[in-house]
Design a protein around this motif. Structure first.
Motif, PDB file in Angstrom:
ATOM      1  N   THR A  24       0.830  -1.197   0.000  1.00  0.00           N
ATOM      2  CA  THR A  24       0.000   0.000   0.000  1.00  0.00           C
ATOM      3  C   THR A  24       0.865   1.248   0.000  1.00  0.00           C
ATOM      4  O   THR A  24       1.890   1.296   0.680  1.00  0.00           O
ATOM      5  N   VAL A  64       7.686   5.356  -8.903  1.00  0.00           N
ATOM      6  CA  VAL A  64       6.503   4.508  -9.093  1.00  0.00           C
ATOM      7  C   VAL A  64       6.298   4.084 -10.539  1.00  0.00           C
ATOM      8  O   VAL A  64       5.491   3.199 -10.805  1.00  0.00           O
ATOM      9  N   PHE A  69       1.999   0.786  -8.608  1.00  0.00           N
ATOM     10  CA  PHE A  69       1.554   2.061  -8.060  1.00  0.00           C
ATOM     11  C   PHE A  69       1.621   3.199  -9.076  1.00  0.00           C
ATOM     12  O   PHE A  69       1.434   4.363  -8.725  1.00  0.00           O
ATOM     13  N   CYS A 111      -2.972   3.801  -3.062  1.00  0.00           N
ATOM     14  CA  CYS A 111      -2.976   2.726  -4.041  1.00  0.00           C
ATOM     15  C   CYS A 111      -2.772   1.414  -3.305  1.00  0.00           C
ATOM     16  O   CYS A 111      -1.851   1.275  -2.503  1.00  0.00           O
TER      17      CYS A 111
END
Length: 167
Positions: A24, A64, A69, A111
């Motif tokens: 996460t 990212v 993500f 995310c």
């Protein structure tokens, strides 16, 4: 003073390494928060196993890119603090709990499992009990019948003792 190219590459590599282990990522705007409050937030994050970092958005976007993500990149604007966690709910929980007590921290996006979450999605993710909480609840449910049986057997033994001594 800004970072030179080597420093920027090192920051991107460090963040990419954290992302490799993360389930996460949550971002929040932190403009106007006092240093002492940020220090408290960092301590809570460390205690929960959350990697918390203020980053330049361009460096975060590079980190990212080509990961699960990547969809979060469009939300990377403004003064943001980034939180990464291997626990699916820890990053969301730390920032959400802190935002409840400090109105200057505003959840922006997150995310999880390749899905971009808005503020409401991050709050919903934060409301899920952690792995430890779920395991303790499961243990309580499994322990209840056994302890109930032990109490019943103990009561039966006392009843038989009382009957035996009364006779």
């Amino acid at each position: 003073m800004g970072l030179n190219l080597d420093d920027k590459k090192a920051v991107v590599a460090e963040v990419a390494a954290q992302l490799a282990n993360a389930q996460t990522v949550v971002v929040a705007e932190y403009a106007g928060i006092e240093v002492t409050d940020v220090t408290v937030l960092r301590a809570k994050a460390r205690a929960s196993g959350v990697y918390l970092r203020v980053l330049k958005n361009t460096l975060a976007r590079r980190a990212v890119a080509d990961t699960a993500f990547a969809g979060l990149a469009e939300h990377m604007t403004g003064q943001l603090i980034y939180s990464f966690s291997a626990d699916p709910v820890a990053a969301a929980k730390v920032l959400n709990d802190f935002a409840k007590t400090n109105d200057k921290l505003k959840l922006k996006a997150g995310c999880y499992a390749g899905k971009v979450l808005d503020k409401a999605g991050v709050q919903a993710l934060a409301s899920i009990p952690s792995r430890e909480e779920l395991l303790s609840k499961l243990l309580g449910v499994m322990k209840a019948p056994v302890s109930g049986m032990a109490v019943a057997l103990g009561a039966l033994a006392k009843k038989r003792e009382a009957e035996g001594s009364a006779a």
